[in-house]
Motif scaffolding. Structure first.
Motif, short mmCIF file in Angstrom:
data_model
loop_
_atom_site.label_atom_id
_atom_site.label_comp_id
_atom_site.label_asym_id
_atom_site.label_seq_id
_atom_site.Cartn_x
_atom_site.Cartn_y
_atom_site.Cartn_z
N UNK A 111 -0.52 87.33 -8.67
CA UNK A 111 -1.87 87.35 -9.25
C UNK A 111 -2.48 85.96 -9.20
N UNK A 112 -1.69 84.94 -9.54
CA UNK A 112 -2.18 83.57 -9.48
C UNK A 112 -2.61 83.19 -8.07
N UNK A 113 -1.82 83.61 -7.07
CA UNK A 113 -2.16 83.29 -5.68
C UNK A 113 -3.46 83.98 -5.27
N UNK A 114 -3.64 85.23 -5.69
CA UNK A 114 -4.86 85.96 -5.32
C UNK A 114 -6.10 85.31 -5.94
N UNK A 115 -5.99 84.93 -7.22
CA UNK A 115 -7.14 84.31 -7.90
C UNK A 115 -7.44 82.94 -7.28
N UNK A 116 -6.41 82.17 -6.98
CA UNK A 116 -6.65 80.86 -6.40
C UNK A 116 -7.21 80.98 -4.99
N UNK A 117 -6.81 82.01 -4.25
CA UNK A 117 -7.41 82.23 -2.93
C UNK A 117 -8.89 82.56 -3.07
N UNK A 118 -9.25 83.29 -4.13
CA UNK A 118 -10.67 83.52 -4.39
C UNK A 118 -11.42 82.22 -4.63
N UNK A 119 -10.77 81.27 -5.31
CA UNK A 119 -11.39 79.96 -5.52
C UNK A 119 -11.56 79.22 -4.19
N UNK A 120 -10.62 79.41 -3.27
CA UNK A 120 -10.76 78.80 -1.94
C UNK A 120 -12.02 79.31 -1.25
N UNK A 121 -12.23 80.62 -1.29
CA UNK A 121 -13.42 81.20 -0.67
C UNK A 121 -14.69 80.70 -1.32
N UNK A 122 -14.68 80.55 -2.65
CA UNK A 122 -15.85 80.01 -3.34
C UNK A 122 -16.13 78.58 -2.90
N UNK A 123 -15.08 77.78 -2.79
CA UNK A 123 -15.25 76.37 -2.43
C UNK A 123 -15.71 76.19 -1.00
N UNK A 124 -15.55 77.21 -0.17
CA UNK A 124 -15.96 77.13 1.23
C UNK A 124 -17.39 77.60 1.45
N UNK A 125 -18.10 77.88 0.39
CA UNK A 125 -19.47 78.34 0.57
C UNK A 125 -20.29 77.23 1.24
N UNK A 126 -21.37 77.59 1.94
CA UNK A 126 -22.13 76.60 2.71
C UNK A 126 -22.68 75.46 1.85
#
Length: 449
Positions: A389-404
């Motif tokens: 669960x922690x990995x999934x949530x942190x991967x979501x943060x990765x996608x957020x941080x990659x926004x344009x």
């Protein structure tokens, strides 16, 4: 919080006292938490583990309610004055806490301690401000301050555990609990000596307005700049969401990690080492933060979060102690770099005035309420599931941080509009720069951060 022309020694003293307050806040917040069941048993004969859960939940709710109130107070009073008020209030309630006659009284007094202790969170933006947050080279100053905060955070994990164990080992733990009041008073006196008499700048500093021949220049308040509040609120919501995802992933993976590692044969000592291993790994990579930040810039955040995600996935899939150790070490690398990058983004968006920072921190703390519930529900299926669960949530943060759109550094204070040159007979008075608080709020639609 900063004063132009202040001696360098005064700045070092201010940073030292604020860092001490931050250390006290971290230690006092967590020292007794791991030992609450034993403490309630010894003091009040309560063995029901639900008593500990109720106590923690009440304190967290009160902390969430108190923090925005301190943020509102920061709009009127200087941060160091609010920190001083929080220290004095905590000293009174810590002293009374050791004398609490019952579990109910202990809980009520603890909520008052939490409410006053929340003011100490304002020492964080005050500490960053002392590093030149509003200067032309503000990013470098913020980076140095945030790295120091991350070091103190990881060291406080160890110190708070030792302090809590020491309090519980006393013949009467009440003396150890009340001893926190002494530390509060010492820090309050130190804070007042270093920062208490520091002058505070007015909310709207005056600018020179030239007048007719031979007349002395008069001053007028700086008008408020029109700001795009919608873009600013969007920026705050974005960094708060990043912070929530990061904090949630850190906390959801902790409660049952020792049980998972013991299933792999670590033993009690080995599980404790595996629990603290990411903090040691994080401390080891902090000397490389400046080089990484210089090379990656804003890409440091998604890169660090990606490394942390990989470490969590590795730990989840581990079927042996060596594999789990490698996963924890890798996660610690992402944890150390990620903490610095997240805090840099937060301070870049909120500035160091206090109110906006407390809004973001309140949202982040609210997100933590869900972490123990998610962890408890996950372990009913698999002890390793909280790591997934922690990995999934942190991967979501990765996608957020990659926004344009990425946050830009807080711009330096803009100069006031030029005025007509005064006559030669009038005394020339330079225009005062616009306060950084307004410059920090001046965002555009193209770059809301």
């Amino acid at each position: 919080m900063t004063v132009a022309g202040r001696p360098r020694r005064d700045g070092r003293q201010a940073r030292t006292v604020l860092l001490s307050v931050i250390g006290l806040h971290l230690v006092a917040e967590t020292a007794l938490t791991p030992f609450l069941p034993q403490l309630f048993d010894r003091l009040y004969g309560i063995e029901d583990p639900q008593a500990t859960g109720v106590y923690i939940w009440i304190c967290r709710i009160v902390g969430l309610a108190a923090l925005p109130l301190w943020g509102l107070a920061a709009r009127r009073w200087a941060l160091h004055r609010l920190v001083l008020a929080g220290l004095c209030g905590s000293a009174v309630f810590d002293l009374l806490l050791g004398m609490a006659p019952s579990y109910t009284a202990y809980t009520v007094l603890s909520t008052l301690v939490v409410a006053t202790n929340s003011a100490l969170l304002l020492a964080y933006p005050a500490f960053i401000a002392e590093h030149g947050d509003e200067s032309a080279d503000g990013e470098r100053g913020r980076l140095a301050g945030v790295c120091t905060l991350v070091v103190v955070f990881h060291l406080s994990v160890v110190v708070s555990t030792l302090v809590g164990a020491g309090v519980l080992a006393l013949p009467d733990p009440r003396f150890g609990i009340s001893a926190f009041a002494v530390v509060d008073l010492v820090l309050a006196a130190w804070t007042y000596r270093i920062l208490g008499r520091r002058p505070t700048a007015p909310l709207h500093p005056p600018v020179a307005v030239p007048v007719g021949d031979g007349a002395a220049p008069r001053t007028a308040p700086v008008p408020k700049r029109r700001t795009n509040r919608r873009a600013w609120c969007t920026a705050l919501a974005f960094v708060a969401l990043i912070g929530v995802a990061f904090d949630f992933s850190v906390n959801v993976s902790r409660p049952f990690l020792t049980a998972f590692s013991e299933d792999l044969g670590s033993g009690s000592v080995g599980s404790a080492v595996l629990f603290f291993l990411p903090s040691l790994s994080a401390l080891a990579v902090l000397p490389l933060v400046r080089r990484c930040h210089a090379r990656f810039g804003d890409r440091l955040l998604p890169a660090a979060l990606a490394v942390g995600t990989l470490g969590l996935v590795w730990s989840f899939l581990a079927d042996s102690l060596p594999a789990l150790t490698a996963g924890r070490l890798l996660y610690g690398v992402g944890l150390g770099l990620g903490q610095v990058a997240v805090e840099l983004w937060v301070f870049r968006a909120t500035g160091t005035e206090g109110p906006a920072y407390t809004v973001v921190e309140t949202v982040r703390n609210a997100g933590l309420l869900l972490a123990p519930l998610a962890a408890a529900a996950a372990v009913t299926h698999d002890l390793a599931l909280p790591l997934a669960i922690a990995a999934a949530v942190q991967f979501g943060a990765v996608l957020l941080a990659l926004r344009p759109r990425r946050p830009a550094a807080v711009p330096p204070a803009a100069e006031a509009p030029p005025h007509p040159r005064p006559p030669a007979t009038a005394s020339p008075v330079p225009a005062v720069a616009e306060p950084a608080a307004f410059a920090a709020l001046a965002r555009t639609e193209e770059n809301p951060l």
